[in-house]
Write an enzyme that holds these catalytic residues in place. Structure first.
Site, PDB file in Angstrom:
ATOM      1  CB  THR A 339      -0.871   0.047   1.276  1.00 22.69           C
ATOM      2  OG1 THR A 339      -0.007  -0.289   2.371  1.00 22.69           O
ATOM      3  CG2 THR A 339      -2.093  -1.067   1.114  1.00 22.69           C
ATOM      4  CG  ASP A 340      -0.244   4.052  -2.436  1.00 26.24           C
ATOM      5  OD1 ASP A 340       1.053   3.413  -3.186  1.00 26.24           O
ATOM      6  OD2 ASP A 340      -1.292   3.782  -3.038  1.00 26.24           O
ATOM      7  CB  SER A 365      -0.191   9.688   3.514  1.00 25.18           C
ATOM      8  OG  SER A 365      -0.709  10.006   2.306  1.00 25.18           O
ATOM      9  NE  ARG A 366       5.125   3.734   2.778  1.00 27.98           N
ATOM     10  CZ  ARG A 366       4.449   2.662   3.056  1.00 27.98           C
ATOM     11  NH1 ARG A 366       3.578   2.284   2.310  1.00 27.98           N
ATOM     12  NH2 ARG A 366       4.724   1.992   4.310  1.00 27.98           N
ATOM     13  CB  VAL A 367       0.419  10.018  -1.812  1.00 28.35           C
ATOM     14  CG1 VAL A 367       0.056  11.089  -2.946  1.00 28.35           C
ATOM     15  CG2 VAL A 367       0.049   8.673  -2.700  1.00 28.35           C
TER      16      VAL A 367
END
Length: 502
Positions: A339-340, A365-367
């Site tokens: 997941t992101d 949150s990697r975004v």
């Protein structure tokens, strides 16, 4: 002469036989060799395809899952108490699929697309295979458009974008599903279709969820795909793939879709059970080695498509359950890597009465801030830094050590940030109210307000933010808040909060 007549007669017979064979409907059939919970071993289907539907004599369907040289392992997708060894089965020559269409919005269905709400049959416009290839990289657009959850701590600290895959994990009974349901409630009037996929849940839990969605009016934009706890494990296994296929129908038409998988821990257990019954070799924690693959191929289907392909998106919020906060277990580490980002719900925070019990330090949150509104980005970095300092200093303050004024200020504001982050269930907060409250919070306007009066102050500030047309325009146009608008807004807040200040 006689020889020619015999040859002619022989040719007529051959032509007649060939014509009859062409008209003949050839059907490959097999026989049930053995039966176990949720699976059947079938002999005789030599040319069956992977994931092809198999028809049993009682009407139950199965899905070809193990293709061994002599036998086929079939996942049963319905009632199997009346199926017995020696029974004849036949191929359907159809791959496992689900009907799709707008008629499913507002309905409760099983993973085969059959209605479970007693509201009659559903008109479907098309059928999608439950397993579809994920969109290639060149078809994907960057994840930059925010999907607001309505949950203050998540929208501020771990923002989610349309097309993102954000994992929700935590121990049992800590509020994971509540976060997902609140997110669905917040999508009303936002042109986002929501799909809630319940995997192996008790009917009592599912009924409560349906009741909440119906009373709030959220069923008008929601589809529920249900695999109950007493259903065959094959239905629990196919449920998330079927729900995703349903979401892809809307995504392909340029619409935004939010899908909740509740939860993939039960999905993994169903797959482990089926795999062990089918004698697939067990690996770590008795899961077969391809457990990573079954989840990665599911979640890779979530994306934001390019504008030339419609610009639709499929946002995934998978939920998994941890044991004693152990996020390094096999299934959690698998899904964290797929997941992101993740939202970690801590039982320690939950037991202190802070709900939603999101652990800010363990959530990410990697975004990142790319999905946040510009007005948010100018506020939340300072908010997160102050709160992180507060959590660290709070431990030392508990020892009763003498504190300097700066530390007292951080502890004072940190307590108010924590109080503001608390939020009742099923009450998502409008983004304008959130930004208005956080702006006042970071500027120190709540520092001198008693904690008992903070909820009242928050409501007042939220209402002022909604009325401020200048602030509203800036937020909706995705611009940074300029100093003039900011100072005018804060001046109004100060005048209103004067009565509450100690």
């Amino acid at each position: 002469m006689l020889k020619e007549q015999l040859n002619r007669f022989d040719q007529i017979v051959k032509d007649a036989l060939a014509e009859d064979l062409n008209k003949m409907d050839v059907e490959e059939m097999g026989q049930v060799v053995s039966l176990d919970r949720g699976i059947a071993i079938v002999d005789g289907l030599k040319k069956v395809k992977y994931q092809e539907l198999i028809q049993f004599s009682n009407g139950t369907k199965g899905m070809a899952f193990n293709l061994d040289p002599d036998q086929v392992g079939v996942l049963l997708l319905g009632e199997y108490n009346q199926i017995h060894a020696g029974e004849v089965v036949k191929r359907t020559y159809e791959v496992a699929d689900i009907p799709v269409g707008r008629g499913f919005i507002g309905r409760v269905i099983n993973p085969l697309g059959e209605p479970m709400d007693g509201k009659g049959m559903i008109k479907s416009t098309d059928r999608f295979s439950i397993e579809r290839e994920a969109p290639p990289i060149l078809d994907r657009a960057p994840v930059i458009e925010p999907l607001q959850t309505g949950i203050k701590v998540i929208d501020a600290i771990v923002p989610i974008g349309k097309g993102q895959r954000e994992l929700i994990l935590g121990d049992r009974q800590t509020g994971k599903t509540a976060i997902a349901i609140d997110t669905i409630l917040n999508q009303q009037n936002k042109n986002v279709i929501c799909i809630y996929c319940a995997i192996g849940q008790q009917i009592s839990s599912i009924s409560k969820t349906i009741d909440v969605l119906e009373k709030s009016g959220a069923m008008e934009h929601t589809i529920l795909v249900i695999a109950q706890a007493d259903d065959p494990p094959g239905l629990s296994y196919v449920a998330p793939y079927a729900a995703t296929a349903l979401g892809e129908f809307f995504m392909d038409k340029g619409e935004d879709v939010l899908i909740i998988y509740d939860d993939l821990t039960k999905h993994a257990r169903s797959y482990r059970e089926l795999s062990l019954l089918l004698e697939r070799p067990p690996g770590r924690e008795a899961y077969p080695g391809d457990i990573f693959y079954i989840h990665s191929r599911l979640l890779e289907r979530s994306t934001h498509l390019k504008e030339e392909l419609g610009g639709g998106s499929l946002t995934a919020l998978p939920i998994i359950e941890t044991q004693a906060e152990n996020i390094s277990a096999y299934i959690p580490t698998n899904l964290i890597s797929i997941t992101d980002g993740q939202i970690f719900v801590s039982p320690k925070i939950f037991n202190k009465g802070n709900i939603p019990a999101v652990s800010i330090g363990a959530s990410v949150s990697r975004v990142g801030g790319k999905t946040q509104l510009a007005a948010y980005r100018s506020i939340t970095s300072a908010l997160k830094l102050t709160y992180s300092q507060f959590e660290e200093m709070e431990i030392f303050a508990s020892f009763g050590t003498k504190l300097d004024d700066e530390t007292k200020q951080i502890l004072n504001r940190g307590e108010r940030i924590r109080k503001i982050f608390n939020q009742p269930q099923f009450e998502p907060v409008n983004v304008i109210k959130q930004i208005g409250v956080f702006l006042a919070l970071t500027e120190g306007l709540f520092d001198n307000i008693p904690l008992d009066d903070l909820e009242k102050a928050e409501k007042l500030v939220g209402e002022i933010a909604l009325e401020d047309t200048g602030l509203n325009e800036i937020i909706y146009e995705n611009q940074q808040i300029d100093e003039t608008t900011k100072s005018d807004y804060l001046e109004r807040i100060r005048s209103v909060l004067k009565e509450l200040v100690v």
